[in-house]
Design an enzyme around this catalytic site. Sequence first.
Site, PDB file in Angstrom:
ATOM      1  N   GLU A  95     -10.127  -1.554   5.083  1.00 45.41           N
ATOM      2  CA  GLU A  95     -10.881  -1.289   6.534  1.00 45.41           C
ATOM      3  C   GLU A  95     -12.002  -2.137   6.370  1.00 45.41           C
ATOM      4  O   GLU A  95     -12.436  -2.662   5.597  1.00 45.41           O
ATOM      5  CB  GLU A  95     -11.169   0.355   6.638  1.00 45.41           C
ATOM      6  N   ASP A 155       0.746  -1.255  -0.086  1.00 50.28           N
ATOM      7  CA  ASP A 155      -0.082   0.114  -0.036  1.00 50.28           C
ATOM      8  C   ASP A 155       0.924   1.238   0.132  1.00 50.28           C
ATOM      9  O   ASP A 155       2.025   1.330   0.122  1.00 50.28           O
ATOM     10  CB  ASP A 155      -0.841   0.089   1.247  1.00 50.28           C
TER      11      ASP A 155
END
Length: 261
Positions: A143, A67
């Site tokens: 998330e 990421d």
Amino acid sequence: MEVVIVPDARAGGELIAEAMAALVRRKPDALIGVATGSTPLPVYEALTAKVAAGAVDVSRTRICQLDEYVGLPAGHPESYRSTVLRQVVEPLGLTEESFLGPDGNAEDVQAACEAYDRALGEAGGVDLQLLGIGTDGHIGFNEPCSSLASRTRIKTLTERTRQDNARFFDGDIDQVPHHVITQGIGTILDSRHLVLLATGAGKADAVARSVEGPVAAACPASALQLHPHATVVVDEAAAAKLRLADYFRATYAAKPSWQGL
């Protein structure tokens, strides 16, 4: 899914580093995905020590990023590109040519996400992806309630994750970006071997939900239950809430040595 309970973070780092070294011995140009944060540091330190000792040759190994923050200036010390170069690529004696990562400063962020997803496939796919886990069960920056089929994309960080990461920005949450590019859960599941490392009591709830709970978008790491070769390495503190801890210890103790991690 295999769960391995180790005494401490150092033992976990050594175990995973040896799995990486074994992979590189079999496949010298392996593509290894790395995670950032404090948890995986013992892995990188142990692997670097193996390289320095001549136990493994990583000269053809490739490294890829999980990421990246969106909008940090190029070369910012807390960008994940800078972090991976500093903690992994340079200590292993590799160059930036061996490194794949998304462009967090692209004008068209969505196009950059799609380009990175394609680049991983064109590189032959990730052979081993190292993962951490957030206290809310996130992997990468997927998330809770992220699609389990998601691909590399832009995500908005929760306040909890920004608070957790403020320690890397001198404790100032205002410096933590609101957005990131992350490999999606579907992208992560494309990797041939997934290895999740969790240490410390603060991760115990998330580990238990991921390993023993239902597969659910509310706990993104639970998607590892769907993977044919997923390994979860936890220290005693992170394993504290596993109901099947004794079973995991027994099965690992009886595992044939030739199977590896």
